[in-house]
Design a protein around this motif. Structure first.
Motif, PDB file in Angstrom:
ATOM      1  N   GLY A 178       0.749  -1.025  -0.107  1.00 62.70           N
ATOM      2  CA  GLY A 178       0.230   0.006  -0.030  1.00 62.70           C
ATOM      3  C   GLY A 178       0.856   1.240  -0.060  1.00 62.70           C
ATOM      4  O   GLY A 178       0.423   2.271  -0.556  1.00 62.70           O
ATOM      5  N   TRP A 196      -8.861 -13.138   1.515  1.00 63.11           N
ATOM      6  CA  TRP A 196      -9.508 -11.764   1.838  1.00 63.11           C
ATOM      7  C   TRP A 196     -10.707 -11.909   2.651  1.00 63.11           C
ATOM      8  O   TRP A 196     -11.392 -13.167   2.322  1.00 63.11           O
ATOM      9  N   GLU A 198     -13.949  -9.623   4.423  1.00 65.04           N
ATOM     10  CA  GLU A 198     -14.498  -8.164   4.391  1.00 65.04           C
ATOM     11  C   GLU A 198     -14.320  -7.641   5.806  1.00 65.04           C
ATOM     12  O   GLU A 198     -13.993  -6.386   6.017  1.00 65.04           O
ATOM     13  N   LEU A 233      -8.214  -4.998   3.100  1.00 66.92           N
ATOM     14  CA  LEU A 233      -7.760  -3.824   2.622  1.00 66.92           C
ATOM     15  C   LEU A 233      -8.329  -2.792   3.364  1.00 66.92           C
ATOM     16  O   LEU A 233      -9.510  -2.670   3.676  1.00 66.92           O
ATOM     17  N   ARG A 234      -7.430  -1.692   3.947  1.00 73.07           N
ATOM     18  CA  ARG A 234      -7.956  -0.580   4.539  1.00 73.07           C
ATOM     19  C   ARG A 234      -7.678   0.657   3.694  1.00 73.07           C
ATOM     20  O   ARG A 234      -7.506   0.612   2.624  1.00 73.07           O
ATOM     21  N   PRO A 235      -8.562   1.568   3.871  1.00 73.96           N
ATOM     22  CA  PRO A 235      -8.824   2.681   2.908  1.00 73.96           C
ATOM     23  C   PRO A 235      -7.405   3.586   2.374  1.00 73.96           C
ATOM     24  O   PRO A 235      -7.498   3.760   1.140  1.00 73.96           O
ATOM     25  N   GLN A 236      -6.412   3.411   3.110  1.00 73.01           N
ATOM     26  CA  GLN A 236      -5.163   3.914   2.490  1.00 73.01           C
ATOM     27  C   GLN A 236      -4.447   3.109   1.861  1.00 73.01           C
ATOM     28  O   GLN A 236      -3.396   3.379   1.179  1.00 73.01           O
ATOM     29  N   GLU A 237      -5.079   1.821   1.565  1.00 70.37           N
ATOM     30  CA  GLU A 237      -4.591   0.824   0.512  1.00 70.37           C
ATOM     31  C   GLU A 237      -5.320   0.685  -0.821  1.00 70.37           C
ATOM     32  O   GLU A 237      -4.965  -0.197  -1.688  1.00 70.37           O
ATOM     33  N   GLN A 238      -6.326   1.431  -0.692  1.00 69.42           N
ATOM     34  CA  GLN A 238      -7.250   1.486  -2.081  1.00 69.42           C
ATOM     35  C   GLN A 238      -6.491   1.905  -3.273  1.00 69.42           C
ATOM     36  O   GLN A 238      -6.542   1.410  -4.410  1.00 69.42           O
ATOM     37  N   GLU A 239      -5.631   2.772  -3.226  1.00 73.60           N
ATOM     38  CA  GLU A 239      -5.041   3.457  -4.472  1.00 73.60           C
ATOM     39  C   GLU A 239      -3.888   2.237  -4.930  1.00 73.60           C
ATOM     40  O   GLU A 239      -3.733   2.070  -6.071  1.00 73.60           O
ATOM     41  N   ALA A 241      -4.366  -0.866  -4.593  1.00 75.08           N
ATOM     42  CA  ALA A 241      -5.261  -1.751  -5.311  1.00 75.08           C
ATOM     43  C   ALA A 241      -5.726  -1.326  -6.624  1.00 75.08           C
ATOM     44  O   ALA A 241      -5.661  -2.270  -7.496  1.00 75.08           O
ATOM     45  N   ARG A 242      -6.199  -0.018  -6.707  1.00 70.22           N
ATOM     46  CA  ARG A 242      -6.350   0.426  -8.239  1.00 70.22           C
ATOM     47  C   ARG A 242      -5.084   0.274  -9.070  1.00 70.22           C
ATOM     48  O   ARG A 242      -5.384   0.039 -10.180  1.00 70.22           O
TER      49      ARG A 242
END
Length: 353
Positions: A178, A196, A198, A233-239, A241-242
């Motif tokens: 991340g 994974w 949720e 995945l936490r919010p700070q790892e979404q980029e 992931a994208r």
């Protein structure tokens, strides 16, 4: 020097909790810590790890842990531990690196260089941070780039411009990807496909810890809790992931000077390898006591109705292990500290009878 009633090795979460409960019971003891200052393993975490990023710091008994913030965990948690030691007048001696623990009649002899303590019981709280594990792969010594374990991760900027192979299927690999993916090229490699989830509810968490406790009860080396709970995945790892950072590949077969190669001939270039391959319990100093089972782990006596309360070594009830196996988490370590103090009190009473 008169023998101590108990001696705690390690002043991280588990060791401080054990000391707190030993003091509550009026048990004469010392805490020996290898670090030059308070904070346990937290003082060695990478600087970019904020309190908002950590998976949780449980309350030490009789206090409240600091909340999530953007401040560095390697500063906040050591400051918390420092204040806790001073407020509760815990008898911590540092820096003392314990090399060896031996049995001498009814006592345990704890050696740290030329310093020696004798004690009736021992609470081992040395954790895993000093035992980073890097598996061997053919060609590992031929790699021309940089190889680091997560224990020595210097931050994402250190790798800018170099493609990084991140090896490992745990939470630290997910977190470091991340950070790295928005900065430089990455490739994720794991031995098994990641599982994974949720959300981790209470029942799933208890089942995970119970599975680890079962291994320890059988004398097997403890497994990580995340191997049972799965990853998220936490919010700070979404980029990341994208950017495709979590599209993993199976484990490579060998390492070459400028990358890694698979059995089918596939080659991926790399300028760095980051081994997020976990840690092993730091218990080598206990080897003279012969605590290990034939299965390779230290079997602990189970506690009915309390899977994180297994602390007593089957082969020597004078020895308690906290932060080991089912209690290898911040909340588990604090709970195990209470149980260890209770077990020490029982052992002392039995020895005195």
């Amino acid at each position: 020097m008169q023998p101590l009633d108990s001696l705690v090795v390690g002043a991280g979460q588990a060791g401080l909790a054990a000391s707190y409960f030993l003091r509550q019971r009026g048990i004469d003891h010392l805490v020996l810590d290898a670090n030059p200052q308070p904070g346990g393993a937290w003082q060695h975490r990478w600087a970019s790890l904020s309190m908002r990023d950590v998976h949780g710091v449980a309350d030490l008994p009789g206090s409240t842990a600091p909340d999530g913030s953007d401040e560095a965990a390697n500063l906040v948690v050591p400051d918390y531990f420092d204040g806790y030691e001073r407020w509760h007048h815990l008898p911590v001696v540092r820096p003392v690196h314990v090399n060896r623990v031996e049995s001498e009649d009814d006592l345990l002899v704890v050696r740290a260089g030329d310093r020696v303590w004798r004690t009736r019981t021992l609470v081992n709280a040395t954790g895993t941070w000093t035992r980073p594990f890097v598996p061997f792969y053919p060609g590992i010594a031929s790699f021309a780039g940089e190889q680091l374990h997560t224990a020595h991760y210097p931050g994402a900027e250190h790798f800018r411009g170099r493609r990084v192979v991140v090896v490992g299927g745990g939470a630290s690999a997910v977190q470091l990807l991340g950070e790295l993916a928005p900065v430089t090229g990455t490739l994720w490699v794991t031995r098994r496909p990641p599982v994974w989830r949720e959300e981790l509810d209470g029942a799933a968490g208890l089942a995970a810890v119970t599975a680890v406790e079962e291994r320890v009860r059988r004398g097997l080396p403890p497994a990580s809790v995340v191997s049972v709970t799965g990853l998220a995945l936490r919010p700070q790892e979404q980029e990341a992931a994208r950017l495709g950072a979590y599209e993993r590949l199976p484990m490579f077969e060998r390492i070459e000077a400028d990358g890694v190669r698979w059995a089918d001939g596939r080659f991926e270039p790399a300028g760095a390898i980051l081994w997020a391959t976990g840690f092993r319990p730091a218990v080598d100093h206990l080897a003279p006591l012969g605590l290990r089972s034939p299965e390779g782990g230290i079997a602990l006596v189970p506690v009915r109705g309390n899977v994180q309360g297994a602390t007593t070594a089957v082969r020597d009830p004078r020895v308690q292990l906290v932060g080991y196996g089912p209690s290898a988490s911040t909340i588990g370590a604090s709970r195990a500290g209470r149980q260890a103090a209770l077990a020490v009190a029982r052992q002392l009473a039995t020895a005195a009878a």
